[in-house]
Design a protein around this motif. Structure first.
Motif, PDB file in Angstrom:
ATOM      1  N   ASN A 164     -18.755  34.093 -27.662  1.00  0.00           N
ATOM      2  CA  ASN A 164     -19.018  33.392 -28.931  1.00  0.00           C
ATOM      3  C   ASN A 164     -19.521  31.964 -28.714  1.00  0.00           C
ATOM      4  OD1 ASN A 164     -16.724  32.161 -27.976  1.00  0.00           O
ATOM      5  ND2 ASN A 164     -15.493  32.490 -29.822  1.00  0.00           N
ATOM      6  N   HIS A 165     -20.042  31.669 -27.521  1.00  0.00           N
ATOM      7  CA  HIS A 165     -20.626  30.376 -27.158  1.00  0.00           C
ATOM      8  C   HIS A 165     -19.591  29.325 -26.749  1.00  0.00           C
ATOM      9  CE1 HIS A 165     -24.794  31.298 -28.481  1.00  0.00           C
ATOM     10  NE2 HIS A 165     -24.163  32.083 -29.349  1.00  0.00           N
ATOM     11  N   PHE A 166     -18.312  29.580 -27.009  1.00  0.00           N
ATOM     12  CA  PHE A 166     -17.292  28.635 -26.596  1.00  0.00           C
ATOM     13  C   PHE A 166     -16.864  28.905 -25.150  1.00  0.00           C
ATOM     14  CE2 PHE A 166     -16.817  28.084 -31.173  1.00  0.00           C
ATOM     15  CZ  PHE A 166     -16.572  26.725 -31.268  1.00  0.00           C
ATOM     16  N   GLY A 167     -16.280  27.896 -24.533  1.00  0.00           N
ATOM     17  CA  GLY A 167     -15.773  28.036 -23.181  1.00  0.00           C
ATOM     18  C   GLY A 167     -14.615  27.094 -22.943  1.00  0.00           C
ATOM     19  N   LEU A 168     -13.891  27.325 -21.859  1.00  0.00           N
ATOM     20  CA  LEU A 168     -12.767  26.484 -21.467  1.00  0.00           C
ATOM     21  C   LEU A 168     -12.963  26.028 -20.029  1.00  0.00           C
ATOM     22  CD1 LEU A 168      -9.757  28.552 -22.887  1.00  0.00           C
ATOM     23  CD2 LEU A 168     -10.786  26.506 -23.907  1.00  0.00           C
ATOM     24  N   PHE A 169     -12.462  24.840 -19.722  1.00  0.00           N
ATOM     25  CA  PHE A 169     -12.508  24.371 -18.344  1.00  0.00           C
ATOM     26  C   PHE A 169     -11.223  23.630 -18.017  1.00  0.00           C
ATOM     27  CE2 PHE A 169     -14.273  20.824 -20.773  1.00  0.00           C
ATOM     28  CZ  PHE A 169     -13.633  19.720 -20.213  1.00  0.00           C
ATOM     29  N   GLY A 170     -10.877  23.627 -16.747  1.00  0.00           N
ATOM     30  CA  GLY A 170      -9.732  22.892 -16.253  1.00  0.00           C
ATOM     31  C   GLY A 170      -9.992  22.447 -14.834  1.00  0.00           C
ATOM     32  N   GLU A 171      -9.387  21.329 -14.464  1.00  0.00           N
ATOM     33  CA  GLU A 171      -9.636  20.781 -13.122  1.00  0.00           C
ATOM     34  C   GLU A 171      -8.432  19.979 -12.669  1.00  0.00           C
ATOM     35  OE1 GLU A 171     -13.325  18.379 -11.253  1.00  0.00           O
ATOM     36  OE2 GLU A 171     -12.032  17.157 -12.526  1.00  0.00           O
ATOM     37  N   LEU A 172      -8.217  19.970 -11.352  1.00  0.00           N
ATOM     38  CA  LEU A 172      -7.260  19.085 -10.718  1.00  0.00           C
ATOM     39  C   LEU A 172      -7.990  18.341  -9.607  1.00  0.00           C
ATOM     40  CD1 LEU A 172      -4.326  18.079 -10.445  1.00  0.00           C
ATOM     41  CD2 LEU A 172      -3.979  19.893  -8.753  1.00  0.00           C
ATOM     42  N   MET A 180     -15.558   5.328  -9.072  1.00  0.00           N
ATOM     43  CA  MET A 180     -15.742   5.646 -10.485  1.00  0.00           C
ATOM     44  C   MET A 180     -14.410   5.708 -11.226  1.00  0.00           C
ATOM     45  SD  MET A 180     -18.919   5.457 -10.493  1.00  0.00           S
ATOM     46  CE  MET A 180     -19.426   5.904 -12.157  1.00  0.00           C
ATOM     47  N   LEU A 181     -13.421   6.396 -10.675  1.00  0.00           N
ATOM     48  CA  LEU A 181     -12.064   6.403 -11.230  1.00  0.00           C
ATOM     49  C   LEU A 181     -11.130   5.667 -10.275  1.00  0.00           C
ATOM     50  CD1 LEU A 181     -11.723  10.104 -12.474  1.00  0.00           C
ATOM     51  CD2 LEU A 181     -11.902   8.065 -13.913  1.00  0.00           C
ATOM     52  N   PRO A 182     -10.063   5.026 -10.790  1.00  0.00           N
ATOM     53  CA  PRO A 182      -9.073   4.418  -9.896  1.00  0.00           C
ATOM     54  C   PRO A 182      -8.368   5.472  -9.045  1.00  0.00           C
ATOM     55  CG  PRO A 182      -8.869   3.559 -12.135  1.00  0.00           C
ATOM     56  CD  PRO A 182      -9.814   4.713 -12.203  1.00  0.00           C
ATOM     57  N   ARG A 183      -7.737   4.992  -7.981  1.00  0.00           N
ATOM     58  CA  ARG A 183      -6.990   5.896  -7.102  1.00  0.00           C
ATOM     59  C   ARG A 183      -5.909   6.624  -7.891  1.00  0.00           C
ATOM     60  NH1 ARG A 183      -3.935   3.095  -2.224  1.00  0.00           N
ATOM     61  NH2 ARG A 183      -2.694   2.293  -3.971  1.00  0.00           N
ATOM     62  N   GLY A 184      -5.782   7.940  -7.660  1.00  0.00           N
ATOM     63  CA  GLY A 184      -4.764   8.704  -8.363  1.00  0.00           C
ATOM     64  C   GLY A 184      -5.069  10.184  -8.356  1.00  0.00           C
ATOM     65  N   VAL A 185      -4.251  10.930  -9.080  1.00  0.00           N
ATOM     66  CA  VAL A 185      -4.403  12.377  -9.268  1.00  0.00           C
ATOM     67  C   VAL A 185      -4.696  12.619 -10.744  1.00  0.00           C
ATOM     68  CG1 VAL A 185      -3.269  14.621  -9.118  1.00  0.00           C
ATOM     69  CG2 VAL A 185      -2.870  12.895  -7.338  1.00  0.00           C
ATOM     70  N   TYR A 186      -5.668  13.505 -11.019  1.00  0.00           N
ATOM     71  CA  TYR A 186      -6.149  13.667 -12.384  1.00  0.00           C
ATOM     72  C   TYR A 186      -6.268  15.150 -12.774  1.00  0.00           C
ATOM     73  CZ  TYR A 186      -7.549   8.780 -11.953  1.00  0.00           C
ATOM     74  OH  TYR A 186      -7.563   7.427 -11.758  1.00  0.00           O
ATOM     75  N   PRO A 187      -5.348  15.663 -13.571  1.00  0.00           N
ATOM     76  CA  PRO A 187      -5.565  16.952 -14.216  1.00  0.00           C
ATOM     77  C   PRO A 187      -6.342  16.764 -15.520  1.00  0.00           C
ATOM     78  CG  PRO A 187      -3.317  16.224 -14.599  1.00  0.00           C
ATOM     79  CD  PRO A 187      -3.974  15.163 -13.744  1.00  0.00           C
ATOM     80  N   ILE A 188      -7.256  17.697 -15.821  1.00  0.00           N
ATOM     81  CA  ILE A 188      -8.059  17.613 -17.035  1.00  0.00           C
ATOM     82  C   ILE A 188      -8.263  19.023 -17.587  1.00  0.00           C
ATOM     83  CG2 ILE A 188     -10.214  17.696 -15.703  1.00  0.00           C
ATOM     84  CD1 ILE A 188     -11.557  16.069 -17.872  1.00  0.00           C
ATOM     85  N   GLY A 189      -8.327  19.130 -18.904  1.00  0.00           N
ATOM     86  CA  GLY A 189      -8.618  20.390 -19.557  1.00  0.00           C
ATOM     87  C   GLY A 189      -9.430  20.142 -20.808  1.00  0.00           C
ATOM     88  N   GLY A 190     -10.263  21.116 -21.175  1.00  0.00           N
ATOM     89  CA  GLY A 190     -11.096  20.909 -22.354  1.00  0.00           C
ATOM     90  C   GLY A 190     -11.855  22.147 -22.755  1.00  0.00           C
ATOM     91  N   VAL A 191     -12.766  21.946 -23.697  1.00  0.00           N
ATOM     92  CA  VAL A 191     -13.518  23.039 -24.304  1.00  0.00           C
ATOM     93  C   VAL A 191     -15.005  22.705 -24.263  1.00  0.00           C
ATOM     94  CG1 VAL A 191     -13.284  22.055 -26.627  1.00  0.00           C
ATOM     95  CG2 VAL A 191     -13.712  24.512 -26.360  1.00  0.00           C
ATOM     96  N   THR A 192     -15.841  23.737 -24.181  1.00  0.00           N
ATOM     97  CA  THR A 192     -17.287  23.571 -24.229  1.00  0.00           C
ATOM     98  C   THR A 192     -17.856  24.445 -25.347  1.00  0.00           C
ATOM     99  OG1 THR A 192     -17.745  25.377 -22.671  1.00  0.00           O
ATOM    100  CG2 THR A 192     -17.361  23.193 -21.747  1.00  0.00           C
ATOM    101  N   TYR A 193     -19.030  24.047 -25.830  1.00  0.00           N
ATOM    102  CA  TYR A 193     -19.738  24.862 -26.817  1.00  0.00           C
ATOM    103  C   TYR A 193     -21.217  24.892 -26.444  1.00  0.00           C
ATOM    104  CZ  TYR A 193     -21.591  26.772 -31.138  1.00  0.00           C
ATOM    105  OH  TYR A 193     -22.235  27.570 -32.046  1.00  0.00           O
ATOM    106  N   ARG A 194     -21.742  26.073 -26.206  1.00  0.00           N
ATOM    107  CA  ARG A 194     -23.132  26.274 -25.801  1.00  0.00           C
ATOM    108  C   ARG A 194     -23.967  26.594 -27.035  1.00  0.00           C
ATOM    109  NH1 ARG A 194     -25.935  30.917 -23.740  1.00  0.00           N
ATOM    110  NH2 ARG A 194     -27.551  30.362 -22.204  1.00  0.00           N
ATOM    111  N   VAL A 195     -24.765  25.614 -27.481  1.00  0.00           N
ATOM    112  CA  VAL A 195     -25.611  25.806 -28.666  1.00  0.00           C
ATOM    113  C   VAL A 195     -26.727  26.781 -28.374  1.00  0.00           C
ATOM    114  CG1 VAL A 195     -27.075  24.628 -30.352  1.00  0.00           C
ATOM    115  CG2 VAL A 195     -25.052  23.476 -29.432  1.00  0.00           C
ATOM    116  N   ASN A 196     -27.394  26.603 -27.251  1.00  0.00           N
ATOM    117  CA  ASN A 196     -28.466  27.478 -26.792  1.00  0.00           C
ATOM    118  C   ASN A 196     -28.594  27.285 -25.292  1.00  0.00           C
ATOM    119  OD1 ASN A 196     -30.200  25.133 -26.363  1.00  0.00           O
ATOM    120  ND2 ASN A 196     -30.476  25.099 -28.599  1.00  0.00           N
TER     121      ASN A 196
END
Length: 230
Positions: A164-172, A180-196
């Motif tokens: 349905n064009h949506f997607g999910l992503f996660g990263e550690l 670019m980012l300060p020193r540390g550990v970064y978990p991230i999660g989110g959603v994507t939407y593919r228009v075309n």
């Protein structure tokens, strides 16, 4: 892309791609909040060669002592070579990303030094999941002296796109030095939407673990295929 991980695979040869986003970080050791708007151009010059240029077009932060400072952030030049690509096997690539000191050191928006990042990138498909793994060597200039420091960065990301064009992503991800980012550990999660096939939006939440890391960040942006130049 809101993730630290970059894919080993590159777009079709001749395609020029634009990425633009907003990264809003809160409650780090060196600042109360910070907003950056990274813009990146990625061009597949050859079937196995990617050229990239990223600029933090605006970087604004409220630090712990001087209030808000705003200006242009740092820039990164990218060169990526796909070393191995075969159907049914992981794709391997190598990249070199020097960071140019375009951000103001006087405003404490950057360290005023050239930084270097050499990366091994691995991408594969696990059923319906896309897997990206990055392992990097970092060499950065210290803010408080003329010396340099060596460190590392590692990230692993999974994503899945639905019909349905949506997607999910996660990263550690984690890094022993600021790049670019300060020193540390970064978990991230989110959603994507593919228009075309040429346009995709994404949004997510990133959390920071470590004394210098922002406690929470909101990330959003889009990826757009500008043109096929060949």
């Amino acid at each position: 892309r809101p993730t630290v991980s970059q894919p080993a695979d590159i777009q079709r040869v001749g395609v020029l791609q634009l990425e633009f986003g907003l990264d809003a970080e809160f409650n780090a050791k060196e600042f109360r909040n910070q907003q950056t708007t990274p813009l990146e151009l990625r061009f597949a010059a050859l079937s196995r060669l990617l050229l990239a240029f990223l600029l933090e077009t605006v970087k604004s932060q409220v630090d712990r002592k001087d209030g808000r400072m705003t200006g242009v952030g740092d820039a990164i030049v990218g060169l990526q070579v796909v070393a191995f690509k075969r159907t049914g096997y992981p794709t391997f690539a190598f990249a070199y990303n020097p960071k140019l000191p375009t951000a103001s050191k006087e405003k404490e928006l950057g360290n005023g030094r050239f930084d270097h990042k050499a990366v091994l990138l691995i991408s594969d498909q696990l059923g319906g999941l896309n897997l990206n793994i990055n392992a990097a060597y970092l060499n950065v200039g210290r803010k408080d002296s003329g010396r340099r420091a060596d460190g590392g960065l590692f990230s692993i990301a999974l994503s899945h796109r639905f019909e349905n064009h949506f997607g999910l992503f996660g990263e550690l991800s984690g890094q022993s030095l600021e790049y670019m980012l300060p020193r540390g550990v970064y978990p991230i999660g989110g959603v994507t939407y593919r228009v075309n096939p040429r346009l995709r939006f994404d949004a997510g939440l990133r959390f920071g673990v470590g004394a210098q890391a922002p406690r929470v960040s909101v990330v959003t942006g889009f990826v757009f295929g500008i043109a096929d130049l060949y």
